[in-house]
Design a protein around this motif. Sequence first.
Motif, short mmCIF file in Angstrom:
data_model
loop_
_atom_site.label_atom_id
_atom_site.label_comp_id
_atom_site.label_asym_id
_atom_site.label_seq_id
_atom_site.Cartn_x
_atom_site.Cartn_y
_atom_site.Cartn_z
N GLN A 145 -6.58 -17.60 -7.34
CA GLN A 145 -7.33 -16.96 -7.00
C GLN A 145 -7.20 -15.49 -7.25
O GLN A 145 -7.87 -14.28 -7.75
CB GLN A 145 -8.66 -17.24 -5.87
N LEU A 146 -6.40 -15.02 -6.27
CA LEU A 146 -6.41 -13.80 -5.69
C LEU A 146 -4.87 -13.00 -7.10
O LEU A 146 -5.25 -11.66 -7.51
CB LEU A 146 -4.62 -13.24 -4.82
N GLU A 147 -4.79 -13.91 -8.16
CA GLU A 147 -4.05 -13.07 -9.60
C GLU A 147 -5.37 -13.10 -10.22
O GLU A 147 -5.12 -11.99 -11.36
CB GLU A 147 -3.00 -13.80 -9.86
N SER A 148 -6.85 -13.62 -10.14
CA SER A 148 -7.85 -13.18 -11.08
C SER A 148 -8.64 -11.66 -10.48
O SER A 148 -8.18 -11.66 -9.18
CB SER A 148 -8.90 -14.62 -11.04
N GLU A 149 -10.15 -11.57 -10.87
CA GLU A 149 -10.41 -11.06 -10.92
C GLU A 149 -11.53 -11.29 -9.88
O GLU A 149 -12.81 -10.40 -9.67
CB GLU A 149 -11.52 -10.04 -12.33
N TYR A 150 -11.96 -12.72 -9.79
CA TYR A 150 -12.31 -13.01 -9.04
C TYR A 150 -12.52 -12.71 -6.73
O TYR A 150 -13.36 -13.31 -6.38
CB TYR A 150 -12.85 -14.29 -8.82
N SER A 151 -11.49 -12.61 -7.06
CA SER A 151 -11.06 -11.38 -5.63
C SER A 151 -10.99 -10.64 -5.38
O SER A 151 -10.81 -9.31 -6.18
CB SER A 151 -9.86 -12.94 -4.59
N LEU A 152 -11.49 -10.50 -3.82
CA LEU A 152 -11.23 -8.68 -3.63
C LEU A 152 -10.58 -8.06 -2.67
O LEU A 152 -9.70 -8.90 -1.46
CB LEU A 152 -12.85 -8.45 -3.69
N LYS A 153 -9.38 -7.22 -2.96
CA LYS A 153 -7.83 -7.15 -2.12
C LYS A 153 -8.87 -5.46 -1.52
O LYS A 153 -8.06 -4.64 -2.95
CB LYS A 153 -7.18 -7.34 -2.79
N ASN A 154 -8.60 -4.89 -0.51
CA ASN A 154 -9.07 -3.68 -0.37
C ASN A 154 -7.90 -3.13 0.71
O ASN A 154 -7.83 -3.97 1.62
CB ASN A 154 -11.07 -3.71 1.01
N TYR A 155 -7.88 -1.44 0.67
CA TYR A 155 -6.58 -0.93 1.70
C TYR A 155 -7.54 -0.26 1.78
O TYR A 155 -8.47 1.01 1.16
CB TYR A 155 -5.64 -1.04 1.01
N LEU A 156 -7.24 0.64 2.97
CA LEU A 156 -7.41 2.07 3.35
C LEU A 156 -5.46 2.87 2.97
O LEU A 156 -4.41 2.18 3.60
CB LEU A 156 -7.56 2.15 4.91
N ALA A 157 -5.61 3.47 2.83
CA ALA A 157 -3.84 4.58 2.37
C ALA A 157 -5.04 5.97 3.35
O ALA A 157 -5.80 6.60 3.26
CB ALA A 157 -3.64 4.53 1.36
N VAL A 158 -4.08 6.49 3.58
CA VAL A 158 -4.02 8.24 3.82
C VAL A 158 -2.68 9.44 2.90
O VAL A 158 -1.63 8.40 2.46
CB VAL A 158 -3.25 8.74 5.41
N CYS A 159 -3.65 9.79 1.70
CA CYS A 159 -2.75 10.51 1.07
C CYS A 159 -2.49 12.16 0.95
O CYS A 159 -3.30 12.61 1.67
CB CYS A 159 -2.85 9.82 -0.36
N ARG A 160 -1.53 12.90 0.13
CA ARG A 160 -1.67 14.52 0.68
C ARG A 160 -2.61 14.81 -0.63
O ARG A 160 -2.76 14.13 -1.36
CB ARG A 160 -0.26 14.57 -0.16
N GLY A 161 -3.31 15.98 0.07
CA GLY A 161 -4.47 16.64 -1.33
C GLY A 161 -5.14 15.49 -0.65
O GLY A 161 -5.79 14.61 -0.25
N TYR A 162 -6.47 16.58 -1.14
CA TYR A 162 -8.00 16.35 -2.04
C TYR A 162 -7.67 15.90 -3.14
O TYR A 162 -7.96 15.80 -4.29
CB TYR A 162 -9.53 17.66 -1.76
N CYS A 163 -7.53 14.41 -2.99
CA CYS A 163 -7.81 12.98 -4.44
C CYS A 163 -9.17 13.62 -4.48
O CYS A 163 -10.13 13.68 -4.11
CB CYS A 163 -7.21 11.71 -3.77
N PRO A 164 -9.46 12.83 -5.96
CA PRO A 164 -10.74 13.00 -6.38
C PRO A 164 -11.39 12.19 -5.48
O PRO A 164 -11.29 10.88 -4.79
CB PRO A 164 -10.20 12.32 -8.14
N GLU A 165 -13.19 11.99 -5.66
CA GLU A 165 -13.67 11.53 -5.45
C GLU A 165 -13.49 9.88 -5.91
O GLU A 165 -13.73 9.16 -4.78
CB GLU A 165 -15.07 11.85 -5.01
N GLN A 166 -13.64 9.69 -6.80
CA GLN A 166 -13.34 8.15 -7.31
C GLN A 166 -12.73 8.31 -8.82
O GLN A 166 -12.73 9.03 -9.43
CB GLN A 166 -14.84 8.00 -7.50
N GLU A 167 -11.90 7.39 -8.71
CA GLU A 167 -11.53 7.00 -10.19
C GLU A 167 -10.52 5.85 -10.45
O GLU A 167 -10.16 4.96 -9.62
CB GLU A 167 -10.41 8.12 -9.51
N THR A 168 -10.75 5.52 -11.18
CA THR A 168 -9.41 4.15 -12.09
C THR A 168 -8.56 4.67 -12.46
O THR A 168 -8.32 5.08 -13.57
CB THR A 168 -10.61 3.78 -12.54
N ILE A 169 -7.65 4.04 -11.61
CA ILE A 169 -5.78 3.95 -12.08
C ILE A 169 -5.09 3.22 -12.99
O ILE A 169 -4.93 1.65 -12.82
CB ILE A 169 -5.34 4.94 -10.63
#
Length: 251
Positions: A79-103
Amino acid sequence: MSCEPEIIFEDEHLLTAYKPEGWLVHRSEIDRHETRILLQYLRDLSGSHLYPVHRLDKPTSGIIIFGKSSEVASRLQQQLESEYSLKNYLAVCRGYCPEQETIDYPLPPVADFKHQRKRAKSELPRQEAITLFRRLATVELPYAVDRYPTSRYSLVEIQLKTGRRHQIRRHFKHIQHPLIGCPKYGKSSHNRFFSQQFDCRRLLLHAVGLEIKHPVSGKLLALRAKPRGEYKKLLDILGWTNTLNHWNSSV
């Protein structure tokens, strides 16, 4: 301000827990002298034999899941290796990153062992790696850490679509917004600033949520683990606690 591991949810099939930063999920030859082993700690705490399903890096804190049988662990891993699970994280990064993006940036495997490092990076096969993120809050501090008179940082919600080693840290370095507290992919001047100014010496990456179907009952498990210790203290100092509480209530 260290924290102890804690069981979040448990039944006869699986166990989920809070993993503090600085703990290994299981013993590893890469860090053979570390004595804080989450798997053994939770086995002793629960009295159950546990099977690892996934891994959080040693400096990352947050929610993690184990199966109580190899079959359940295998189902959870699929399941975790499929697209049917959701894994969410919180992070603090340097600078004002884009409001929303897909890397969407393929990554070569991380070379942990000497025989892997003998190969040139250009020879290592790149694997698909996709990270989604959304900026939750920003702050501008009146300190000159780099060449500017002030320093800017972002609080970011991250969702993993693939699970490559060090994927989040490597992707945020790629977009030039490295995570704070990361010695390998971060920026030392900002890491030192957070250590000296806020007494925060940890990687600011936290696995905050996991949504997965129960491997036996099929019921949706929506599991949460708020930041603790140094991470929570920092959120308070930077004025991001209310933002995080509002975000928690909306997801």
